[in-house]
Design a protein around this motif. Structure first.
Motif, PDB file in Angstrom:
ATOM      1  N   LEU A   1      14.603  30.884  45.383  1.00  0.00           N
ATOM      2  CA  LEU A   1      13.842  32.106  45.630  1.00  0.00           C
ATOM      3  C   LEU A   1      12.472  32.050  44.953  1.00  0.00           C
ATOM      4  O   LEU A   1      12.350  31.573  43.816  1.00  0.00           O
ATOM      5  CB  LEU A   1      14.617  33.323  45.117  1.00  0.00           C
ATOM      6  CG  LEU A   1      16.017  33.522  45.708  1.00  0.00           C
ATOM      7  CD1 LEU A   1      16.725  34.679  45.012  1.00  0.00           C
ATOM      8  CD2 LEU A   1      15.933  33.766  47.208  1.00  0.00           C
TER       9      LEU A   1
ATOM     10  N   LEU B   1      25.924  35.787  51.256  1.00  0.00           N
ATOM     11  CA  LEU B   1      25.217  35.065  50.205  1.00  0.00           C
ATOM     12  C   LEU B   1      25.755  35.445  48.835  1.00  0.00           C
ATOM     13  O   LEU B   1      26.273  36.548  48.644  1.00  0.00           O
ATOM     14  CB  LEU B   1      23.718  35.376  50.254  1.00  0.00           C
ATOM     15  CG  LEU B   1      22.974  35.170  51.584  1.00  0.00           C
ATOM     16  CD1 LEU B   1      21.518  35.576  51.415  1.00  0.00           C
ATOM     17  CD2 LEU B   1      23.073  33.721  52.059  1.00  0.00           C
ATOM     18  N   ARG B   2      25.591  34.527  47.878  1.00  0.00           N
ATOM     19  CA  ARG B   2      25.840  34.852  46.469  1.00  0.00           C
ATOM     20  C   ARG B   2      24.569  34.526  45.701  1.00  0.00           C
ATOM     21  O   ARG B   2      24.031  33.421  45.805  1.00  0.00           O
ATOM     22  CB  ARG B   2      27.011  34.067  45.900  1.00  0.00           C
ATOM     23  CG  ARG B   2      27.224  34.394  44.405  1.00  0.00           C
ATOM     24  CD  ARG B   2      28.299  33.529  43.771  1.00  0.00           C
ATOM     25  NE  ARG B   2      29.628  33.885  44.254  1.00  0.00           N
ATOM     26  CZ  ARG B   2      30.428  33.063  44.918  1.00  0.00           C
ATOM     27  NH1 ARG B   2      30.013  31.817  45.192  1.00  0.00           N
ATOM     28  NH2 ARG B   2      31.618  33.435  45.323  1.00  0.00           N
ATOM     29  N   PHE B   3      24.095  35.489  44.927  1.00  0.00           N
ATOM     30  CA  PHE B   3      22.849  35.299  44.188  1.00  0.00           C
ATOM     31  C   PHE B   3      23.128  34.798  42.778  1.00  0.00           C
ATOM     32  O   PHE B   3      24.028  35.301  42.086  1.00  0.00           O
ATOM     33  CB  PHE B   3      22.058  36.609  44.129  1.00  0.00           C
ATOM     34  CG  PHE B   3      21.421  36.969  45.444  1.00  0.00           C
ATOM     35  CD1 PHE B   3      20.204  36.431  45.817  1.00  0.00           C
ATOM     36  CD2 PHE B   3      22.049  37.857  46.318  1.00  0.00           C
ATOM     37  CE1 PHE B   3      19.613  36.747  47.026  1.00  0.00           C
ATOM     38  CE2 PHE B   3      21.469  38.183  47.528  1.00  0.00           C
ATOM     39  CZ  PHE B   3      20.257  37.630  47.884  1.00  0.00           C
TER      40      PHE B   3
ATOM     41  N   ASN C   1      27.882  39.688  42.753  1.00  0.00           N
ATOM     42  CA  ASN C   1      26.527  39.199  43.041  1.00  0.00           C
ATOM     43  C   ASN C   1      26.379  38.703  44.474  1.00  0.00           C
ATOM     44  O   ASN C   1      25.511  37.872  44.762  1.00  0.00           O
ATOM     45  CB  ASN C   1      26.131  38.072  42.071  1.00  0.00           C
ATOM     46  CG  ASN C   1      25.723  38.590  40.709  1.00  0.00           C
ATOM     47  OD1 ASN C   1      25.506  39.787  40.546  1.00  0.00           O
ATOM     48  ND2 ASN C   1      25.653  37.707  39.736  1.00  0.00           N
ATOM     49  N   GLN C   2      27.217  39.202  45.370  1.00  0.00           N
ATOM     50  CA  GLN C   2      27.145  38.795  46.763  1.00  0.00           C
ATOM     51  C   GLN C   2      26.399  39.831  47.595  1.00  0.00           C
ATOM     52  O   GLN C   2      26.201  40.973  47.172  1.00  0.00           O
ATOM     53  CB  GLN C   2      28.549  38.576  47.339  1.00  0.00           C
ATOM     54  CG  GLN C   2      29.294  37.428  46.676  1.00  0.00           C
ATOM     55  CD  GLN C   2      30.600  37.117  47.376  1.00  0.00           C
ATOM     56  OE1 GLN C   2      30.752  37.312  48.582  1.00  0.00           O
ATOM     57  NE2 GLN C   2      31.571  36.608  46.604  1.00  0.00           N
TER      58      GLN C   2
ATOM     59  N   ARG D   1      21.821  25.947  49.072  1.00  0.00           N
ATOM     60  CA  ARG D   1      21.179  26.950  48.225  1.00  0.00           C
ATOM     61  C   ARG D   1      19.718  27.134  48.625  1.00  0.00           C
ATOM     62  O   ARG D   1      19.070  26.189  49.077  1.00  0.00           O
ATOM     63  CB  ARG D   1      21.280  26.563  46.748  1.00  0.00           C
ATOM     64  CG  ARG D   1      22.724  26.504  46.248  1.00  0.00           C
ATOM     65  CD  ARG D   1      22.803  26.640  44.752  1.00  0.00           C
ATOM     66  NE  ARG D   1      24.176  26.738  44.279  1.00  0.00           N
ATOM     67  CZ  ARG D   1      24.530  27.193  43.073  1.00  0.00           C
ATOM     68  NH1 ARG D   1      23.582  27.610  42.241  1.00  0.00           N
ATOM     69  NH2 ARG D   1      25.789  27.236  42.723  1.00  0.00           N
TER      70      ARG D   1
ATOM     71  N   GLU E   1      18.439  31.622  42.660  1.00  0.00           N
ATOM     72  CA  GLU E   1      18.848  31.006  43.912  1.00  0.00           C
ATOM     73  C   GLU E   1      19.785  31.920  44.687  1.00  0.00           C
ATOM     74  O   GLU E   1      20.444  32.792  44.119  1.00  0.00           O
ATOM     75  CB  GLU E   1      19.589  29.686  43.647  1.00  0.00           C
ATOM     76  CG  GLU E   1      18.751  28.596  43.021  1.00  0.00           C
ATOM     77  CD  GLU E   1      19.567  27.343  42.793  1.00  0.00           C
ATOM     78  OE1 GLU E   1      19.015  26.241  42.979  1.00  0.00           O
ATOM     79  OE2 GLU E   1      20.760  27.465  42.437  1.00  0.00           O
ATOM     80  N   ALA E   2      19.834  31.692  45.982  1.00  0.00           N
ATOM     81  CA  ALA E   2      20.805  32.346  46.843  1.00  0.00           C
ATOM     82  C   ALA E   2      21.690  31.261  47.441  1.00  0.00           C
ATOM     83  O   ALA E   2      21.203  30.361  48.130  1.00  0.00           O
ATOM     84  CB  ALA E   2      20.114  33.133  47.951  1.00  0.00           C
TER      85      ALA E   2
ATOM     86  N   ILE F   1      14.810  36.303  53.568  1.00  0.00           N
ATOM     87  CA  ILE F   1      16.101  36.961  53.387  1.00  0.00           C
ATOM     88  C   ILE F   1      15.894  38.471  53.432  1.00  0.00           C
ATOM     89  O   ILE F   1      15.083  39.015  52.681  1.00  0.00           O
ATOM     90  CB  ILE F   1      16.750  36.577  52.037  1.00  0.00           C
ATOM     91  CG1 ILE F   1      16.943  35.067  51.944  1.00  0.00           C
ATOM     92  CG2 ILE F   1      18.074  37.309  51.847  1.00  0.00           C
ATOM     93  CD1 ILE F   1      17.421  34.599  50.575  1.00  0.00           C
TER      94      ILE F   1
ATOM     95  N   VAL G   1      18.161  41.650  52.915  1.00  0.00           N
ATOM     96  CA  VAL G   1      19.481  42.098  52.468  1.00  0.00           C
ATOM     97  C   VAL G   1      19.914  43.319  53.262  1.00  0.00           C
ATOM     98  O   VAL G   1      19.179  44.297  53.385  1.00  0.00           O
ATOM     99  CB  VAL G   1      19.461  42.412  50.960  1.00  0.00           C
ATOM    100  CG1 VAL G   1      20.795  43.012  50.525  1.00  0.00           C
ATOM    101  CG2 VAL G   1      19.165  41.149  50.161  1.00  0.00           C
TER     102      VAL G   1
END
Length: 305
Positions: A67, A86-88, A47-48, A64, A72-73, A38, A40
């Protein structure tokens, strides 16, 4: 870079990308066990994040990614231009400001080889104070000792925070440049910088952009040819036919083939001169990309120096 002070003149203004590089590279596994990288691109509310995924098979929305560093993402959707939303879901220690786990790295993908990893002290723009970018501004990667002689030569400096986006390194995949969808980057051309540029020009000095992102930022802040304060996203695309008016010189790296920057640079300095510089760099075995080798370019109308 050692020659740069001798090429400057008293009264010149060097404009830097004032940004800090943040750890933005994560690794994990899909539920099927497949490995995922990933990278970013931009942090978003809730949290996205907008990110690129290095994966053998695209994940499905709702799936999901576990990580390596914990948490998780969640894959929300596939965005345009090869990006994902994504949302973390992160462990408590991440939300309370602890140090970033060692599993997260900030190197661009083309510098991932451990043998060529730069020292962490040089992966930061000089000087770097405010905005946070997932990728380093390559033209600014250096140590402070590169810039101190420039000040001694009579030049001054200014800063413009610019977030370096992934599109900077992506190739053009269309045959006609007008069909290319340009990436956006966040910039902030502040009122203080605008005043510094105006004072420099009034005194007969030159405005020198340290990096193409700075040049794009200054061009985006022009209103009827006059620099104005501006903060926000820009997707300006500079290619043959565009007239660059914001700077008098450009310090930049040698760029990747088929990239938008390889259109911007010849537009500023002239195709024959830029390609001659590339031929020289290749013959002399210069280090390309983010490893310090650069060129100082003047507009095409200026005699070669």
């Amino acid at each position: 870079m050692r020659d740069l002070p001798s090429l400057l003149q008293p009264g010149d203004l060097l404009v830097f990308n004032d940004t800090r590089v943040i750890p933005a590279r994560l690794f994990g596994n899909k539920a099927t066990g497949g490995r995922v990288e990933i990278l970013v691109e931009r942090l978003l509310p809730g949290n996205q994040a907008r990110a690129q995924l290095g994966v053998s098979k695209p994940p499905q929305p709702g799936s999901r990614i576990a990580l390596d560093a914990g948490g998780e993402a969640e894959v929300l959707s596939r965005a345009d231009a090869g990006f994902w939303q994504l949302r973390f879901h992160l462990p408590e220690r991440w939300r309370t400001g602890c140090s970033t786990p060692a599993a997260c790295r900030c190197r661009p993908t083309y510098s991932a080889s451990p043998a060529r990893t730069m020292p962490s002290a040089t992966r930061r723009c000089s000087p770097a104070r405010s905005a946070r970018s997932p990728r380093p501004p390559p033209a600014c990667i250096s140590t402070q000792r590169c810039w101190t002689p420039c000040a001694n030569a009579g030049s001054s400096s200014a800063t413009s925070p610019c977030i370096v986006g992934a599109g900077t390194f992506q190739p053009v995949r269309v045959t006609t440049c007008t069909e290319h969808r340009m990436h956006s980057e966040w910039i902030n051309v502040g009122a203080e910088l605008v005043q510094q540029v105006r004072r420099t020009r009034e005194a007969g000095g030159r405005v020198i952009a340290v990096g193409t992102t700075v040049l794009r930022a200054l061009e985006s802040a022009l209103v009827d040819g006059d620099l104005q304060p501006f903060a926000g996203d820009t997707s300006i695309f500079i290619f043959p036919g565009y007239c660059i008016r914001s700077v008098d010189a450009l310090l930049t790296n040698f760029h990747l083939p088929e990239s938008t920057l390889l259109m911007l640079v010849p537009r500023f300095a002239g195709k024959s001169r830029v390609f001659a510089a590339y031929a020289h760099a290749g013959a002399e075995r210069y280090r390309f990309f983010s490893y310090g080798d650069a060129m100082l370019l003047y507009p095409e109308t200026r005699d070669a120096q």
